[in-house]
Design a protein around this motif. Structure first.
Motif, mmCIF file in Angstrom:
data_model
loop_
_atom_site.group_PDB
_atom_site.id
_atom_site.type_symbol
_atom_site.label_atom_id
_atom_site.label_comp_id
_atom_site.label_asym_id
_atom_site.label_seq_id
_atom_site.Cartn_x
_atom_site.Cartn_y
_atom_site.Cartn_z
ATOM 1 N N HIS A 116 -12.653 -9.002 -7.705
ATOM 2 C CA HIS A 116 -12.054 -8.198 -6.644
ATOM 3 C C HIS A 116 -13.003 -7.131 -6.093
ATOM 4 C CE1 HIS A 116 -7.832 -9.402 -8.271
ATOM 5 N NE2 HIS A 116 -8.367 -10.323 -7.513
ATOM 6 N N ASP A 117 -13.856 -6.573 -6.937
ATOM 7 C CA ASP A 117 -14.798 -5.562 -6.444
ATOM 8 C C ASP A 117 -15.732 -6.152 -5.394
ATOM 9 O OD1 ASP A 117 -13.691 -3.615 -8.024
ATOM 10 O OD2 ASP A 117 -15.182 -3.803 -9.630
ATOM 11 N N LEU A 118 -16.210 -7.370 -5.650
ATOM 12 C CA LEU A 118 -17.088 -8.021 -4.678
ATOM 13 C C LEU A 118 -16.322 -8.381 -3.410
ATOM 14 C CD1 LEU A 118 -19.142 -10.335 -7.077
ATOM 15 C CD2 LEU A 118 -19.912 -8.239 -5.941
ATOM 16 N N ALA A 119 -15.066 -8.776 -3.564
ATOM 17 C CA ALA A 119 -14.243 -9.074 -2.399
ATOM 18 C C ALA A 119 -14.039 -7.813 -1.558
ATOM 19 C CB ALA A 119 -12.897 -9.645 -2.835
ATOM 20 N N PHE A 120 -13.722 -6.687 -2.204
ATOM 21 C CA PHE A 120 -13.573 -5.409 -1.499
ATOM 22 C C PHE A 120 -14.837 -5.074 -0.718
ATOM 23 C CE2 PHE A 120 -9.914 -4.011 -4.134
ATOM 24 C CZ PHE A 120 -9.164 -3.395 -3.147
ATOM 25 N N ARG A 121 -15.981 -5.255 -1.380
ATOM 26 C CA ARG A 121 -17.263 -4.936 -0.739
ATOM 27 C C ARG A 121 -17.437 -5.730 0.543
ATOM 28 N NH1 ARG A 121 -22.268 -7.713 -3.353
ATOM 29 N NH2 ARG A 121 -21.274 -9.376 -2.149
ATOM 30 N N ASP A 122 -17.139 -7.027 0.484
ATOM 31 C CA ASP A 122 -17.328 -7.870 1.666
ATOM 32 C C ASP A 122 -16.341 -7.523 2.773
ATOM 33 O OD1 ASP A 122 -19.481 -9.175 0.610
ATOM 34 O OD2 ASP A 122 -18.463 -11.080 0.251
ATOM 35 N N PHE A 123 -15.053 -7.340 2.413
ATOM 36 C CA PHE A 123 -14.068 -6.994 3.439
ATOM 37 C C PHE A 123 -14.430 -5.661 4.103
ATOM 38 C CE2 PHE A 123 -10.875 -9.628 0.875
ATOM 39 C CZ PHE A 123 -10.975 -10.708 1.733
ATOM 40 N N SER A 124 -14.890 -4.707 3.303
ATOM 41 C CA SER A 124 -15.253 -3.393 3.852
ATOM 42 C C SER A 124 -16.467 -3.504 4.767
ATOM 43 C CB SER A 124 -15.521 -2.398 2.719
ATOM 44 O OG SER A 124 -14.353 -2.227 1.934
ATOM 45 N N GLN A 125 -17.408 -4.367 4.399
ATOM 46 C CA GLN A 125 -18.582 -4.570 5.251
ATOM 47 C C GLN A 125 -18.186 -5.170 6.598
ATOM 48 O OE1 GLN A 125 -21.850 -6.679 3.401
ATOM 49 N NE2 GLN A 125 -22.906 -6.992 5.347
ATOM 50 N N ILE A 126 -17.258 -6.125 6.563
ATOM 51 C CA ILE A 126 -16.784 -6.733 7.816
ATOM 52 C C ILE A 126 -16.173 -5.664 8.707
ATOM 53 C CG2 ILE A 126 -15.131 -8.350 8.828
ATOM 54 C CD1 ILE A 126 -15.302 -9.893 6.110
ATOM 55 N N ILE A 127 -15.336 -4.803 8.123
ATOM 56 C CA ILE A 127 -14.642 -3.777 8.904
ATOM 57 C C ILE A 127 -15.635 -2.788 9.504
ATOM 58 C CG2 ILE A 127 -13.065 -1.809 8.672
ATOM 59 C CD1 ILE A 127 -11.525 -3.661 6.595
ATOM 60 N N LYS A 128 -16.715 -2.476 8.762
ATOM 61 C CA LYS A 128 -17.763 -1.606 9.332
ATOM 62 C C LYS A 128 -18.431 -2.279 10.523
ATOM 63 C CE LYS A 128 -19.025 0.994 5.179
ATOM 64 N NZ LYS A 128 -20.054 1.172 4.127
ATOM 65 N N MET A 129 -18.660 -3.583 10.391
ATOM 66 C CA MET A 129 -19.303 -4.334 11.463
ATOM 67 C C MET A 129 -18.370 -4.504 12.661
ATOM 68 S SD MET A 129 -21.123 -7.219 9.043
ATOM 69 C CE MET A 129 -20.642 -8.493 10.172
ATOM 70 N N ASN A 130 -17.095 -4.710 12.366
ATOM 71 C CA ASN A 130 -16.113 -4.990 13.419
ATOM 72 C C ASN A 130 -14.786 -4.338 13.063
ATOM 73 O OD1 ASN A 130 -14.414 -5.979 15.357
ATOM 74 N ND2 ASN A 130 -14.504 -8.113 14.703
ATOM 75 N N PRO A 131 -14.558 -3.113 13.528
ATOM 76 C CA PRO A 131 -13.322 -2.385 13.194
ATOM 77 C C PRO A 131 -12.054 -3.034 13.743
ATOM 78 C CG PRO A 131 -15.019 -0.892 14.042
ATOM 79 C CD PRO A 131 -15.485 -2.283 14.321
ATOM 80 N N LYS A 132 -12.200 -4.121 14.494
ATOM 81 C CA LYS A 132 -11.037 -4.827 15.041
ATOM 82 C C LYS A 132 -10.819 -6.174 14.352
ATOM 83 C CE LYS A 132 -9.992 -1.831 18.299
ATOM 84 N NZ LYS A 132 -8.695 -1.102 18.267
ATOM 85 N N HIS A 133 -11.368 -6.340 13.160
ATOM 86 C CA HIS A 133 -11.256 -7.621 12.457
ATOM 87 C C HIS A 133 -9.946 -7.621 11.668
ATOM 88 C CE1 HIS A 133 -12.270 -11.176 10.133
ATOM 89 N NE2 HIS A 133 -13.416 -11.302 10.782
ATOM 90 N N ALA A 134 -8.883 -8.155 12.266
ATOM 91 C CA ALA A 134 -7.539 -8.090 11.672
ATOM 92 C C ALA A 134 -7.479 -8.774 10.313
ATOM 93 C CB ALA A 134 -6.521 -8.708 12.626
ATOM 94 N N ASP A 135 -8.142 -9.937 10.186
ATOM 95 C CA ASP A 135 -8.075 -10.674 8.918
ATOM 96 C C ASP A 135 -8.677 -9.879 7.766
ATOM 97 O OD1 ASP A 135 -6.778 -12.820 9.996
ATOM 98 O OD2 ASP A 135 -8.565 -14.076 10.213
ATOM 99 N N ALA A 136 -9.761 -9.156 8.031
ATOM 100 C CA ALA A 136 -10.402 -8.380 6.965
ATOM 101 C C ALA A 136 -9.482 -7.254 6.496
ATOM 102 C CB ALA A 136 -11.736 -7.826 7.443
ATOM 103 N N TYR A 137 -8.837 -6.564 7.456
ATOM 104 C CA TYR A 137 -7.862 -5.532 7.058
ATOM 105 C C TYR A 137 -6.736 -6.146 6.239
ATOM 106 C CZ TYR A 137 -9.805 -1.888 10.122
ATOM 107 O OH TYR A 137 -10.608 -0.937 10.699
ATOM 108 N N TYR A 138 -6.221 -7.276 6.715
ATOM 109 C CA TYR A 138 -5.104 -7.938 6.032
ATOM 110 C C TYR A 138 -5.501 -8.354 4.616
ATOM 111 C CZ TYR A 138 -1.861 -11.674 4.772
ATOM 112 O OH TYR A 138 -0.978 -12.464 4.091
#
Length: 283
Positions: A82-104
């Motif tokens: 889960h820590d690695l998953a959090f890292r990736d989702f957070s990186q996506i959101i930094k790259m694209n603050p409108k990435h709905a799937d990453a927030y979800y």
């Protein structure tokens, strides 16, 4: 696809390319795309570690490939990293603050960790970005239910169902809120909707059975618990409830049978053992 297997399709394509010899950017992008989709093919088969290896190559080629990051994060989540998953989702959101799937997806990890406030924030961001995301409304409703904000939970389940009228889990979750509020008839109605959509929904049958029991409708409750056990013969709470109902109805032999079944699965179940002793005393 013509291949009938996503992995085979993309694996065949990748055999035709040698990454080290590719020079043009668009060619490398095509290869990153292929690795990402071969990873999806692996994930579909449950081969999450192999999928991660493919996503890693896609991201080595293009570090800003948000879909590969999202897919890798989901694969990490599936194997409990889960820590690695959090890292990736957070990186996506930094790259694209409108990435709905990453927030979800990050919200679901927060929910899994019982970090409810952060889960609600991320589900809300997903909904703000994509107001048609029924799953986000449903899961935010679950978060609100865990916070005992039942009114807000019901609003979210209603929104989810307005988007998708065939959303069995949203009916189940709405029924669970009514159950917690002791509105058993409304709960039964929602659990019934859930099993009509998803006929092998064991949890919905179980909760409907419990609701019937609260109303004193024992025959309906017994029917539902038996339905649960037809779907999953190892569903211990259904056996426990059947044992309890039969005992209340003075059907001692049938009650004993349920506790014997539990003890076959778990010989250390002291509750089942005590119930058996008590039934023997009152026979």
């Amino acid at each position: 696809t013509l291949w009938g297997d996503n992995y085979l399709l993309w694996d065949d394509m990748l055999k035709k390319f040698n990454l080290s010899t590719l020079q043009r950017v668009h060619e490398k992008q095509r290869i990153a795309f292929a690795y990402n989709f071969r990873g999806l093919g692996q994930a579909e088969k449950g081969n999450y570690r192999e999928a991660i290896e493919d996503y890693n190559v896609a991201l080595q080629i293009n570090g800003n490939y948000s879909e590969a990051l999202n897919n890798r994060a989901n694969a990490y989540a599936m194997i409990g990293q889960h820590d690695l998953a959090f890292r990736d989702f957070s990186q996506i959101i930094k790259m694209n603050p409108k990435h709905a799937d990453a927030y979800y997806n990050r919200a679901n990890l927060y929910l899994h960790r019982k970090n409810i406030d952060e889960a609600v924030k991320d589900f809300t961001q997903a909904i703000n970005t994509d107001p048609g995301m029924a799953d986000a409304f449903n899961n935010r409703g679950v978060a609100f239910r865990l916070q005992r904000q039942y009114g807000r939970a019901l609003e979210d389940f209603n929104r989810a169902l307005s988007i998708n009228r065939k959303f069995a889990e949203a009916y189940f979750n709405r029924g669970s809120v009514f159950y917690l509020q002791k509105q058993y008839i409304a709960a039964i109605s929602n659990f019934t909707q859930a099993v009509q959509i998803k006929p092998r929904y064991a949890d919905a049958y179980f909760n409907r059975g419990v609701s019937f029991a609260h109303l004193g409708q024992y025959d309906h409750a017994i029917e539902d618990f038996r339905h649960v056990l037809n779907i999953d013969g190892h569903y211990v709470p259904a056996l426990q409830n059947l044992g309890s109902l039969f005992r209340q109805m003075k059907r001692c032999e049938e009650s004993s049978e349920q506790y014997v079944k539990i003890l076959r699965m778990n010989p250390d179940d002291q509750n089942a053992r005590e119930n058996l002793k008590e039934i023997e005393r009152i026979k």
